[in-house]
Design a protein around this motif. Structure first.
Motif, PDB file in Angstrom:
ATOM      1  N   GLU A 208      44.495  39.292  38.976  1.00  0.00           N
ATOM      2  CA  GLU A 208      44.289  40.697  38.656  1.00  0.00           C
ATOM      3  C   GLU A 208      45.217  41.471  39.582  1.00  0.00           C
ATOM      4  OE1 GLU A 208      39.745  41.442  38.225  1.00  0.00           O
ATOM      5  OE2 GLU A 208      39.978  39.483  39.156  1.00  0.00           O
TER       6      GLU A 208
ATOM      7  N   GLU B 221      36.960  34.377  43.844  1.00  0.00           N
ATOM      8  CA  GLU B 221      37.953  35.436  43.698  1.00  0.00           C
ATOM      9  C   GLU B 221      38.425  35.857  45.085  1.00  0.00           C
ATOM     10  OE1 GLU B 221      36.738  38.641  41.177  1.00  0.00           O
ATOM     11  OE2 GLU B 221      38.373  39.956  41.813  1.00  0.00           O
TER      12      GLU B 221
ATOM     13  N   LYS C 222      29.405  37.237  43.789  1.00  0.00           N
ATOM     14  CA  LYS C 222      30.158  37.927  42.740  1.00  0.00           C
ATOM     15  C   LYS C 222      29.291  38.913  41.948  1.00  0.00           C
ATOM     16  CE  LYS C 222      33.520  38.154  39.603  1.00  0.00           C
ATOM     17  NZ  LYS C 222      34.012  39.465  39.924  1.00  0.00           N
TER      18      LYS C 222
HETATM   19 MG    MG Z   1      37.746  40.651  39.224  1.00  0.00          MG
END
Ligand code: MG
Ligand code: ADP
Length: 478
Positions: A5, A207, A258
C-alpha cells in the motif's frame, strides 16, 4: 506473497479540502486553517487538481476510472487526526485495477493493482524532540494523498524495492508527486505472508507500517519473510498484526493487532457531494498526458539505437531524460550524445552532488560542444579533458573559440599531415621494413610519432589512414 500500500503525497499548491498551502518544511502549525483543524461547522471543499492527478495516474497504469467520485469517513481516534476521522474513499475508489510493470534482472514482471484512491493525510506527532512530551505539527493534516494498493503479486524484498522505484519514477514523470521518500512524500506499508509451494490459499499476513526508504522496504520484507518461515517451521502460527520495522536493529516488532474495516465505522462523507467524472474530462486529461518513461525507453532503443541499459539510465529521472531529449534533438549523432550524458555529464553531476537542473550548460551549448568532435575539429580526448571543463567554467562562451584559444583544433589538412607522416617513415626505415615483413602493430609507433610532431593536433583517424596508405605504397615501390 507481498502486497504494498503506497501513499503518494500530491504536489498540489493547496491541501485536499481547503486553501492552506501544501508545503513541506514550513514552521510547525502555520498551515492550519479551521478546516485543517476540523473546527465544528467548517466545511471541506474539493481541490479539483487532486482529481486530475489521480486520473493521470489511473490512465498511466491502465486502471478503470470511476464514473463518480465519492468520499467516505474513516473514523478513528489519534492525536494527529484533528477531526477524529479521515476523509477517504471506501467502496468506490477513483481507479480500479490496472498494473505496473517492474524490470527485474530476469525480465519484466507485471504487478496488478487492486485500486488507487484519494484520501487526506494526518498531522505529524514528534516523540523525540522533548523528553517527556510529544509535540504535534498539523501542517500535514489535510494534505492530498493517493493510496496505491497492489495485489500480493510481489515475491521478494528486491521486487518490492523495484516496484516502489517504478512508482517513484512514474509519479515524477506525471508531475503529480516529487517522490521524495526522505521527506515522506512517498511512503509504504508492506503486507507479507508466506506459504508452501503446494498451498493455493494465502497465508496469514502481517503489515509492516510506514516504510520510508527504498532499502528499508527491501530489508524489512526480507526480515519478515525469514521470521515467518522460521516461526512456521518450528510449528508456530503467524498472528495477523501490524508491525513496525526498526532499521537500526534490523527487526520488526508488533504495534497492534490488525483492525478490520468495521472498526472504522465507514460511512459516506455527508459534507461532500459525489462528483461526476465526465468521460470528456478524462479524454482531455488523456490527450495532455506527459510522456511516460517506458515510451521514452522504446524511443531511445528503437530510434537512437541505445542499449536497454543505456536507455534505462537516461530515463531514470525525468530531468535527465528531458535534457537528453533536447541534446539529442540538437545533435547529429544521438548515440554520441548519449555517451556524453552517461560519461562526462553523469560524472560531473556525481562529483558535484548536483541535480540535472544545476548542470551549467544548456543542451544547445552541449550539442555544439560535441559537434566539434563529431566534425573532427578536435579530438575526443581534448574535448573531454580540456574544452568541456573550460566551458563549464564559462558556460556562455563558444566551444569552438575555446578550442582555438587553447590551440586544440585538429589538423585535418591532408597536405600538412602528410609532411609529418613522410618524416616519421623516413626517420625509421628499418621499422618500415619490419612492417612489410608482417609486423602490422608498428602502425601505432608511426601514429605516436605523427601525434608527437603535430603536438597532438592531427585528426587521428585521418593520420592513421594516411600512414597505412603510405606504408603500403612504399612496399609496392620496393
Ligand atoms: Mg492496510
Ligand atoms: P487492509 O485494507 O485491511 O490493509 P486489504 O485487503 O485492502 O487490507 O489489503 C491490503 C494489502 O494487503 C493489499 O496490497 C493486498 O495485496 C495485501 N494482502 C492481502 N492479503 C495478503 C496476504 N495474505 N499476504 C500478503 N499480502 C496480502
Amino acid at each position: 506473497m507481498i502486497g504494498l500500500e503506497v501513499h503518494a503525497q500530491l504536489s498540489t499548491e493547496s491541501k485536499l479540502f481547503c486553501s492552506d498551502p501544501n508545503q513541506f518544511g514550513a514552521e510547525p502549525n502555520k498551515h492550519t486553517s479551521i478546516i485543517s483543524l476540523g473546527h465544528p461547522g467548517s466545511l471541506p471543499r474539493l481541490n479539483g487538481k487532486v482529481v486530475e492527478y489521480a486520473i493521470r495516474l489511473g490512465l498511466a497504469t491502465q486502471s478503470e476510472i470511476a464514473p463518480a467520485l465519492t468520499f467516505a469517513r474513516k473514523n478513528y481516534f489519534y492525536t494527529d487526526l484533528p477531526k477524529g476521522y479521515q476523509i477517504s474513499q471506501h467502496e468506490d475508489p477513483i481507479c480500479l485495477g490496472g498494473h505496473i510493470n517492474i524490470r527485474m534482472p530476469g525480465g519484466n514482471k507485471k504487478i496488478r493493482l487492486i485500486r488507487i484512491h484519494i484520501e487526506e493525510d494526518a498531522g505529524k506527532s514528534l516523540h523525540d524532540q522533548q523528553p517527556d512530551t510529544s509535540l504535534i505539527d498539523l501542517n500535514r493534516a489535510g494534505v492530498p494523498l493517493l493510496e496505491i494498493v497492489s495485489e500480493p503479486d510481489l515475491s521478494s524484498g528486491e521486487e518490492a524495492q523495484a516496484y516502489i522505484g517504478e512508482i517513484r519514477r512514474l509519479v515524477r514523470y506525471l508531475g503529480i508527486c516529487d517522490g521524495n521518500m526522505e521527506e515522506g512524500s512517498l511512503r509504504c506499508d508492506a503486507n507479507v505472508s508466506v506459504r508452501t509451494r503446494q498451498e493455493t490459499r494465502l497465508g496469514t499476513r502481517t503489515e509492516i507500517k510506514n516504510l520510508n526508504s527504498m532499502s528499508n522496504v527491501r530489508k524489512a520484507i526480507e526480515y519478515e519473510i525469514d521470521r515467518q518461515i522460521a516461526l512456521l517451521e518450528e510449528g508456530g502460527r503467524v498472528v495477523q498484526q501490524t508491525v513496525s520495522y526498526d532499521d537500526q536493529r534490523n527487526l520488526t516488532f508488533p504495534l497492534r493487532s490488525k483492525e478490520e474495516a468495521e472498526d472504522y465505522r465507514y460511512f459516506p462523507e455527508p459534507d461532500l457531494n459525489p462528483l461526476l467524472i465526465e468521460k470528456k474530462w478524462v479524454s482531455e486529461i488523456d490527450a495532455n498526458m506527459p510522456v511516460l518513461p517506458w515510451e521514452l525507453l522504446s524511443r531511445y532503443t528503437d530510434d537512437y539505437h541505445l542499449s536497454e541499459q543505456e536507455a534505462g539510465i537516461l530515463v531514470e529521472s525525468p530531468d535527465i531524460a528531458r535534457y537528453f531529449g533536447a541534446l539529442a534533438e540538437h545533435s547529429d549523432e544521438p548515440k554520441t550524445a548519449a555517451n556524453w550524458m552517461l560519461g562526462p555529464v553523469k560524472s560531473w553531476l556525481n562529483e558535484n552532488h548536483a541535480q540535472m537542473d544545476e548542470f551549467p550548460l544548456l543542451p544547445e551549448k552541449m550539442a555544439s560542444l560535441i559537434s566539434l568532435a563529431i566534425d573532427g575539429k578536435v579530438s575526443y580526448t581534448a574535448l573531454q579533458q580540456k574544452i568541456f571543463p573550460e566551458l563549464i567554467g564559462h558556460p556562455d562562451s563558444d566551444p569552438l573559440l575555446i578550442a582555438r584559444q587553447m590551440d586544440l583544433i585538429q589538423e585535418s589538412d591532408t597536405d600538412a599531415i602528410m609532411k609529418h607522416v613522410l618524416a616519421a617513415l623516413d626517420r625509421y626505415p628499418e621499422k618500415v621494413m619490419e612492417f612489410h615483413n608482417g609486423k602490422k602493430g608498428l602502425v601505432g609507433l608511426f601514429m605516436g610519432e605523427v601525434m608527437k610532431s603535430t603536438g597532438g593536433k592531427a585528426d587521428p583517424s585521418l593520420a592513421n589512414k594516411m600512414i597505412v596508405q603510405e606504408l603500403n605504397k612504399r612496399k609496392k615501390d620496393e
